[in-house]
Write an enzyme that holds these catalytic residues in place. Sequence first.
Site, PDB file in Angstrom:
ATOM      1  N   ASN A  10       0.878  -1.170   0.000  1.00 55.10           N
ATOM      2  CA  ASN A  10       0.000   0.000   0.000  1.00 55.10           C
ATOM      3  C   ASN A  10       0.913   1.217   0.000  1.00 55.10           C
ATOM      4  O   ASN A  10       1.424   1.625   1.046  1.00 55.10           O
ATOM      5  CB  ASN A  10      -0.909  -0.017   1.228  1.00 55.10           C
ATOM      6  CG  ASN A  10      -1.879   1.148   1.250  1.00 55.10           C
ATOM      7  OD1 ASN A  10      -1.807   2.062   0.442  1.00 55.10           O
ATOM      8  ND2 ASN A  10      -2.793   1.133   2.202  1.00 55.10           N
ATOM      9  N   ARG A  92      -2.543  -2.131  -3.550  1.00 54.84           N
ATOM     10  CA  ARG A  92      -3.759  -1.353  -3.366  1.00 54.84           C
ATOM     11  C   ARG A  92      -3.698  -0.158  -4.311  1.00 54.84           C
ATOM     12  O   ARG A  92      -2.747   0.619  -4.303  1.00 54.84           O
ATOM     13  CB  ARG A  92      -3.859  -0.855  -1.928  1.00 54.84           C
ATOM     14  CG  ARG A  92      -5.119  -0.016  -1.699  1.00 54.84           C
ATOM     15  CD  ARG A  92      -5.003   0.855  -0.471  1.00 54.84           C
ATOM     16  NE  ARG A  92      -6.219   1.635  -0.275  1.00 54.84           N
ATOM     17  CZ  ARG A  92      -6.263   2.779   0.387  1.00 54.84           C
ATOM     18  NH1 ARG A  92      -5.165   3.290   0.905  1.00 54.84           N
ATOM     19  NH2 ARG A  92      -7.402   3.425   0.526  1.00 54.84           N
ATOM     20  N   HIS A 181     -12.842   2.552  -0.089  1.00 53.30           N
ATOM     21  CA  HIS A 181     -12.783   1.537   0.969  1.00 53.30           C
ATOM     22  C   HIS A 181     -13.399   0.225   0.499  1.00 53.30           C
ATOM     23  O   HIS A 181     -13.878  -0.588   1.307  1.00 53.30           O
ATOM     24  CB  HIS A 181     -13.520   1.993   2.238  1.00 53.30           C
ATOM     25  CG  HIS A 181     -12.905   3.169   2.930  1.00 53.30           C
ATOM     26  ND1 HIS A 181     -13.664   4.106   3.615  1.00 53.30           N
ATOM     27  CD2 HIS A 181     -11.624   3.575   3.045  1.00 53.30           C
ATOM     28  CE1 HIS A 181     -12.871   5.037   4.128  1.00 53.30           C
ATOM     29  NE2 HIS A 181     -11.624   4.740   3.793  1.00 53.30           N
ATOM     30  N   GLY A 211     -13.143   4.983  10.332  1.00 53.17           N
ATOM     31  CA  GLY A 211     -11.777   5.264  10.755  1.00 53.17           C
ATOM     32  C   GLY A 211     -11.570   6.761  10.663  1.00 53.17           C
ATOM     33  O   GLY A 211     -12.521   7.529  10.796  1.00 53.17           O
ATOM     34  N   ARG A 242     -12.200  15.383   7.171  1.00 50.83           N
ATOM     35  CA  ARG A 242     -12.992  15.707   5.984  1.00 50.83           C
ATOM     36  C   ARG A 242     -14.420  16.032   6.378  1.00 50.83           C
ATOM     37  O   ARG A 242     -14.985  15.422   7.280  1.00 50.83           O
ATOM     38  CB  ARG A 242     -12.985  14.542   4.991  1.00 50.83           C
ATOM     39  CG  ARG A 242     -11.614  14.146   4.499  1.00 50.83           C
ATOM     40  CD  ARG A 242     -11.682  12.930   3.604  1.00 50.83           C
ATOM     41  NE  ARG A 242     -10.417  12.229   3.582  1.00 50.83           N
ATOM     42  CZ  ARG A 242     -10.271  10.928   3.353  1.00 50.83           C
ATOM     43  NH1 ARG A 242     -11.346  10.177   3.119  1.00 50.83           N
ATOM     44  NH2 ARG A 242      -9.089  10.362   3.356  1.00 50.83           N
ATOM     45  N   GLU A 385      -8.153  -5.506   5.191  1.00 54.64           N
ATOM     46  CA  GLU A 385      -7.996  -5.128   3.799  1.00 54.64           C
ATOM     47  C   GLU A 385      -6.802  -5.822   3.152  1.00 54.64           C
ATOM     48  O   GLU A 385      -6.845  -6.183   1.970  1.00 54.64           O
ATOM     49  CB  GLU A 385      -7.868  -3.609   3.685  1.00 54.64           C
ATOM     50  CG  GLU A 385      -9.137  -2.874   4.098  1.00 54.64           C
ATOM     51  CD  GLU A 385      -8.980  -1.371   4.088  1.00 54.64           C
ATOM     52  OE1 GLU A 385      -9.227  -0.760   3.033  1.00 54.64           O
ATOM     53  OE2 GLU A 385      -8.607  -0.802   5.132  1.00 54.64           O
TER      54      GLU A 385
END
Length: 404
Positions: A10, A92, A181, A211, A242, A385
């Site tokens: 990742n 990813r 996600h 998260g 955000r 993940e």
Amino acid sequence: MSSTRVLVLNSGSSSVKYQLLDMRGGSRLAVGLVERIGEETSRLKHTPTGGAAREWTGAIADHDAALKAVSEELARDGLGLDSPELAAIGHRVVHGGLHFTEPTVIDDAVLAEIERLVPVAPLHNPANLTGIRTASALRPDLPQVAVFDTAFHTTMPESAARYAIDVRTADEYRIRRYGFHGTSHAYVSRATAELLGKHPSEVNVIVLHLGNGASASAVEGGRCVDTSMGLTPLEGLVMGTRSGDMDPAVIFHLMRVGGMSTDEIDTLLNKKSGLVGLCGDNDMREIRRRIDEGDEQAKLAFDIYIHRLRKYIGAYYAVLGRVDAVAFTAGVGENASPVREAAVAGLEALGLAVDGELNAVRSDEPRLISPESARVAVAVVPTDEELEIATQTYALVKGSQNLT
């Protein structure tokens, strides 16, 4: 010798997270993180399964140097990238647009398409590309597989994916709901069905990935039919930094009245909003501590967070028509029992409730926290993940190369 290992990468703009897994049982052989790439104080932390963690601090110039350092650490444990047991490297990739609906072996055409999507994922796809190119240079003989965050959401109907703007404009600039996600939502929805003792095709699940980034999805019979994030990961739930959902005219107002530039507004909404914008903290543990001490600003931030979350639970209940389970996952969803309790409080008419004692239990295992009498199961399902990426990667290369 059989090839059953998958390295999952990742790659961020200044970091690389990695895990090496053996797919014979999904066991982890090593995990690690390289951060602050490009700085004098770069840091590598590597932990082999069953062994002590090793940390190293110094200058790591770029992703090429970072992956070489990772390779050296793995080799110290007899797990080097040159091992014939390594079947593939799974990457990813955040944005795959509409073109990529499943894991894909990377070639020049795939790289070009990921590059073409950079304008709609400027913070993520360039870093993902760097990791792919670096890994490919280290092992050009090995299959490199892209697993896309957006892929799970490509099953959404057009009625959910389309924004109500001019169709030609939307098509020209690829403006639509993509969702993110996706590997987490895929893993958790499937694991929730297993927890209920059913096949994913039999179960309707609302997945709440909470998260620092947060998203919700409505999963009908194993297929995503709606999700909260949109063209970018900014839309939807209140997140750590955000804003989530907001009247788009706020942007025009800030430009016209506030004199703010596009970049300034981008920074405001992505990095200075959400919980941190509301109360100065984006750590739910700290927010709860402040609430316990009577901090009204922290309490308001928590209430706004929960209000948005409850709206999405209700909306996706309506989208699905029948809900078998609501599943909480990711850092906040798995660990913050007050969030889970508050999110379903007052929704008893929808069949939702949590058992206080079950909700207070801390565990790394999937579990139900709803009373036995509840019509809809409420579950806590730790996401994985990396395992999902490794599973998809291995299934693809095993099918194409007949690996054993």
